[in-house]
Design a protein around this motif. Structure first.
Motif, PDB file in Angstrom:
ATOM      1  N   LEU A  80       0.861  -1.181   0.000  1.00  0.00           N
ATOM      2  CA  LEU A  80       0.000   0.000   0.000  1.00  0.00           C
ATOM      3  C   LEU A  80       0.897   1.230   0.000  1.00  0.00           C
ATOM      4  CD1 LEU A  80      -1.269  -2.291   2.132  1.00  0.00           C
ATOM      5  CD2 LEU A  80      -3.095  -0.636   2.130  1.00  0.00           C
ATOM      6  N   GLU A  81       0.882   1.988  -1.083  1.00  0.00           N
ATOM      7  CA  GLU A  81       1.642   3.227  -1.172  1.00  0.00           C
ATOM      8  C   GLU A  81       0.710   4.368  -0.778  1.00  0.00           C
ATOM      9  OE1 GLU A  81       4.562   3.673  -4.411  1.00  0.00           O
ATOM     10  OE2 GLU A  81       3.725   1.775  -5.140  1.00  0.00           O
ATOM     11  N   LEU A  82       0.536   4.530   0.518  1.00  0.00           N
ATOM     12  CA  LEU A  82      -0.412   5.508   1.049  1.00  0.00           C
ATOM     13  C   LEU A  82      -0.020   6.940   0.699  1.00  0.00           C
ATOM     14  CD1 LEU A  82      -0.891   3.791   4.504  1.00  0.00           C
ATOM     15  CD2 LEU A  82      -2.514   3.779   2.603  1.00  0.00           C
ATOM     16  N   ASP A  83       1.262   7.212   0.647  1.00  0.00           N
ATOM     17  CA  ASP A  83       1.714   8.570   0.334  1.00  0.00           C
ATOM     18  C   ASP A  83       1.389   8.978  -1.101  1.00  0.00           C
ATOM     19  OD1 ASP A  83       3.623   6.691  -0.581  1.00  0.00           O
ATOM     20  OD2 ASP A  83       5.259   8.127  -0.429  1.00  0.00           O
ATOM     21  N   ARG A  84       1.077   8.038  -1.962  1.00  0.00           N
ATOM     22  CA  ARG A  84       0.704   8.327  -3.351  1.00  0.00           C
ATOM     23  C   ARG A  84      -0.811   8.287  -3.569  1.00  0.00           C
ATOM     24  NH1 ARG A  84       2.517   4.265  -6.825  1.00  0.00           N
ATOM     25  NH2 ARG A  84       1.557   5.542  -8.435  1.00  0.00           N
ATOM     26  N   LEU A  85      -1.554   7.859  -2.565  1.00  0.00           N
ATOM     27  CA  LEU A  85      -3.008   7.729  -2.694  1.00  0.00           C
ATOM     28  C   LEU A  85      -3.649   9.116  -2.769  1.00  0.00           C
ATOM     29  CD1 LEU A  85      -5.006   5.331  -2.762  1.00  0.00           C
ATOM     30  CD2 LEU A  85      -5.276   5.613  -0.318  1.00  0.00           C
ATOM     31  N   SER A  86      -4.584   9.277  -3.669  1.00  0.00           N
ATOM     32  CA  SER A  86      -5.257  10.558  -3.891  1.00  0.00           C
ATOM     33  C   SER A  86      -5.852  11.119  -2.600  1.00  0.00           C
ATOM     34  CB  SER A  86      -6.374  10.374  -4.923  1.00  0.00           C
ATOM     35  OG  SER A  86      -7.227  11.494  -4.963  1.00  0.00           O
ATOM     36  N   ASP A  87      -5.900  12.442  -2.514  1.00  0.00           N
ATOM     37  CA  ASP A  87      -6.503  13.128  -1.364  1.00  0.00           C
ATOM     38  C   ASP A  87      -7.985  12.805  -1.214  1.00  0.00           C
ATOM     39  OD1 ASP A  87      -4.080  14.281  -0.873  1.00  0.00           O
ATOM     40  OD2 ASP A  87      -4.614  16.245  -1.672  1.00  0.00           O
ATOM     41  N   ARG A  88      -8.594  12.239  -2.232  1.00  0.00           N
ATOM     42  CA  ARG A  88     -10.008  11.860  -2.172  1.00  0.00           C
ATOM     43  C   ARG A  88     -10.261  10.774  -1.126  1.00  0.00           C
ATOM     44  NH1 ARG A  88     -11.438   9.491  -7.603  1.00  0.00           N
ATOM     45  NH2 ARG A  88     -13.222   8.933  -6.351  1.00  0.00           N
ATOM     46  N   TYR A  89      -9.219  10.016  -0.771  1.00  0.00           N
ATOM     47  CA  TYR A  89      -9.374   8.880   0.132  1.00  0.00           C
ATOM     48  C   TYR A  89      -8.904   9.229   1.531  1.00  0.00           C
ATOM     49  CZ  TYR A  89      -9.942   6.742  -4.376  1.00  0.00           C
ATOM     50  OH  TYR A  89     -10.377   6.475  -5.645  1.00  0.00           O
ATOM     51  N   ALA A  90      -9.725   8.881   2.527  1.00  0.00           N
ATOM     52  CA  ALA A  90      -9.421   9.205   3.914  1.00  0.00           C
ATOM     53  C   ALA A  90      -9.095   7.980   4.758  1.00  0.00           C
ATOM     54  CB  ALA A  90     -10.606   9.932   4.547  1.00  0.00           C
ATOM     55  N   ARG A  91      -9.400   6.796   4.236  1.00  0.00           N
ATOM     56  CA  ARG A  91      -9.285   5.607   5.073  1.00  0.00           C
ATOM     57  C   ARG A  91      -9.062   4.376   4.205  1.00  0.00           C
ATOM     58  NH1 ARG A  91     -13.950   2.796   7.450  1.00  0.00           N
ATOM     59  NH2 ARG A  91     -13.176   1.567   9.161  1.00  0.00           N
ATOM     60  N   VAL A  92      -8.203   3.478   4.679  1.00  0.00           N
ATOM     61  CA  VAL A  92      -7.982   2.184   4.029  1.00  0.00           C
ATOM     62  C   VAL A  92      -8.052   1.125   5.117  1.00  0.00           C
ATOM     63  CG1 VAL A  92      -6.413   0.733   2.693  1.00  0.00           C
ATOM     64  CG2 VAL A  92      -6.493   3.201   2.236  1.00  0.00           C
ATOM     65  N   VAL A  93      -8.879   0.114   4.910  1.00  0.00           N
ATOM     66  CA  VAL A  93      -9.007  -1.000   5.852  1.00  0.00           C
ATOM     67  C   VAL A  93      -8.494  -2.256   5.151  1.00  0.00           C
ATOM     68  CG1 VAL A  93     -10.604  -2.414   7.207  1.00  0.00           C
ATOM     69  CG2 VAL A  93     -10.988   0.055   6.988  1.00  0.00           C
ATOM     70  N   VAL A  94      -7.657  -3.013   5.854  1.00  0.00           N
ATOM     71  CA  VAL A  94      -7.099  -4.244   5.300  1.00  0.00           C
ATOM     72  C   VAL A  94      -7.630  -5.417   6.112  1.00  0.00           C
ATOM     73  CG1 VAL A  94      -4.991  -5.512   4.734  1.00  0.00           C
ATOM     74  CG2 VAL A  94      -5.012  -3.006   4.594  1.00  0.00           C
ATOM     75  N   GLY A  95      -8.035  -6.465   5.410  1.00  0.00           N
ATOM     76  CA  GLY A  95      -8.566  -7.642   6.076  1.00  0.00           C
ATOM     77  C   GLY A  95      -8.060  -8.927   5.456  1.00  0.00           C
ATOM     78  N   VAL A  96      -8.380 -10.017   6.115  1.00  0.00           N
ATOM     79  CA  VAL A  96      -8.065 -11.365   5.638  1.00  0.00           C
ATOM     80  C   VAL A  96      -9.352 -12.160   5.688  1.00  0.00           C
ATOM     81  CG1 VAL A  96      -6.789 -13.491   6.125  1.00  0.00           C
ATOM     82  CG2 VAL A  96      -5.674 -11.271   6.442  1.00  0.00           C
ATOM     83  N   VAL A  97      -9.634 -12.878   4.610  1.00  0.00           N
ATOM     84  CA  VAL A  97     -10.840 -13.693   4.540  1.00  0.00           C
ATOM     85  C   VAL A  97     -10.461 -15.107   4.112  1.00  0.00           C
ATOM     86  CG1 VAL A  97     -11.385 -12.983   2.165  1.00  0.00           C
ATOM     87  CG2 VAL A  97     -13.217 -13.781   3.664  1.00  0.00           C
ATOM     88  N   ILE A  98     -11.136 -16.086   4.696  1.00  0.00           N
ATOM     89  CA  ILE A  98     -10.914 -17.491   4.345  1.00  0.00           C
ATOM     90  C   ILE A  98     -11.932 -17.879   3.287  1.00  0.00           C
ATOM     91  CG2 ILE A  98     -10.820 -19.879   5.183  1.00  0.00           C
ATOM     92  CD1 ILE A  98     -10.475 -18.646   8.049  1.00  0.00           C
ATOM     93  N   GLN A  99     -11.467 -18.396   2.154  1.00  0.00           N
ATOM     94  CA  GLN A  99     -12.393 -18.906   1.141  1.00  0.00           C
ATOM     95  C   GLN A  99     -13.149 -20.092   1.752  1.00  0.00           C
ATOM     96  OE1 GLN A  99     -13.171 -17.673  -1.850  1.00  0.00           O
ATOM     97  NE2 GLN A  99     -11.723 -15.991  -1.605  1.00  0.00           N
ATOM     98  N   GLN A 100     -14.436 -20.141   1.517  1.00  0.00           N
ATOM     99  CA  GLN A 100     -15.293 -21.131   2.174  1.00  0.00           C
ATOM    100  C   GLN A 100     -15.639 -22.319   1.276  1.00  0.00           C
ATOM    101  OE1 GLN A 100     -16.097 -20.969   5.572  1.00  0.00           O
ATOM    102  NE2 GLN A 100     -14.524 -19.393   5.436  1.00  0.00           N
ATOM    103  N   ARG A 101     -14.689 -22.734   0.467  1.00  0.00           N
ATOM    104  CA  ARG A 101     -14.878 -23.928  -0.347  1.00  0.00           C
ATOM    105  C   ARG A 101     -13.949 -25.003   0.188  1.00  0.00           C
ATOM    106  NH1 ARG A 101     -13.864 -19.925  -4.240  1.00  0.00           N
ATOM    107  NH2 ARG A 101     -11.825 -20.780  -4.279  1.00  0.00           N
ATOM    108  N   PRO A 102     -14.306 -26.203   0.372  1.00  0.00           N
ATOM    109  CA  PRO A 102     -15.607 -26.792   0.095  1.00  0.00           C
ATOM    110  C   PRO A 102     -16.584 -26.708   1.253  1.00  0.00           C
ATOM    111  CG  PRO A 102     -14.080 -28.542   0.636  1.00  0.00           C
ATOM    112  CD  PRO A 102     -13.319 -27.237   0.708  1.00  0.00           C
ATOM    113  N   GLY A 103     -16.167 -26.184   2.397  1.00  0.00           N
ATOM    114  CA  GLY A 103     -17.069 -26.094   3.547  1.00  0.00           C
ATOM    115  C   GLY A 103     -16.679 -24.946   4.447  1.00  0.00           C
ATOM    116  N   HIS A 104     -17.427 -24.780   5.530  1.00  0.00           N
ATOM    117  CA  HIS A 104     -17.197 -23.690   6.480  1.00  0.00           C
ATOM    118  C   HIS A 104     -15.866 -23.895   7.198  1.00  0.00           C
ATOM    119  CE1 HIS A 104     -17.874 -21.354  10.218  1.00  0.00           C
ATOM    120  NE2 HIS A 104     -18.503 -20.535   9.386  1.00  0.00           N
ATOM    121  N   LYS A 105     -15.014 -22.863   7.209  1.00  0.00           N
ATOM    122  CA  LYS A 105     -13.710 -22.959   7.854  1.00  0.00           C
ATOM    123  C   LYS A 105     -13.432 -21.666   8.611  1.00  0.00           C
ATOM    124  CE  LYS A 105     -10.454 -25.305   5.918  1.00  0.00           C
ATOM    125  NZ  LYS A 105      -9.353 -25.828   5.109  1.00  0.00           N
TER     126      LYS A 105
END
Length: 178
Positions: A80-105
């Motif tokens: 994430l090059e935050l110093d280059r991100l346009s002034d239009r943006y005030a917030r960036v949220v980063v997450g991790v998600v587990i793909q749910q194939r073939p079942g709930h994990k």
């Protein structure tokens, strides 16, 4: 803010986990970043960055993607090059998600998951998801632009969600209850 601080400028978010045992379906975790406009910092994301995508201006991109945790060292890496991100943006949220194939994990079923967030050689945060073992997704970092100085600050913290990948991207940036 006074002094010579330039705030957070360029960040690397890294994710790793061990492959599933032989005979088990592969485990696939994904890093996701959501950007939010200045006028709606807790509204819908302006855009998302994840596997097979990057930010329109190239300031946020996934450098490495794994579908099974069989990489050497860090399996997924996002810059994430935050110093280059346009002034239009005030917030960036980063997450991790587990793909749910073939079942709930949940994170409890992922072998040795870990994240590292760093700016240059400075480690800003490390975590192993121990606080969200029953979750299927988690936010792991929030970067907020200061209105006055236009500098980015880092807000650490892992917050769990019980969402599938499609739903998680719609709720990951909502304000936290007080």
């Amino acid at each position: 803010m006074t002094g010579f601080s330039k705030g957070i400028r360029k960040v690397e978010v890294a994710l790793k986990w061990d492959p599933s045992p032989a005979g088990r379906p592969p485990t696939d975790l994904d890093i996701v970043a959501a950007t939010f406009l200045s006028g709606a910092p807790y509204g819908d994301p302006a855009y998302l960055v994840h596997f097979d995508s990057r930010s329109p201006d190239g300031t946020i991109l996934l450098n490495r993607d794994s579908t099974d945790g069989k990489g050497f060292g860090w399996d997924e890496v996002m810059t994430l090059e935050l110093d280059r991100l346009s002034d239009r943006y005030a917030r960036v949220v980063v997450g991790v998600v587990i793909q749910q194939r073939p079942g709930h994990k949940t994170f409890a079923q992922v072998l040795n998951p870990a994240i590292r967030i760093r700016e240059g050689y400075t480690v800003l945060a490390e975590d192993g998801f121990a606080s969200v073992l029953g979750s299927t997704a988690a936010t792991i970092a929030e970067f907020v632009r200061d209105d006055d100085a236009q500098e980015w600050t880092f807000r650490p913290g892992v917050r769990g969600f019980d969402e599938d990948p499609a739903t998680f991207t719609r709720v990951m940036g909502r304000a936290q209850p007080s």
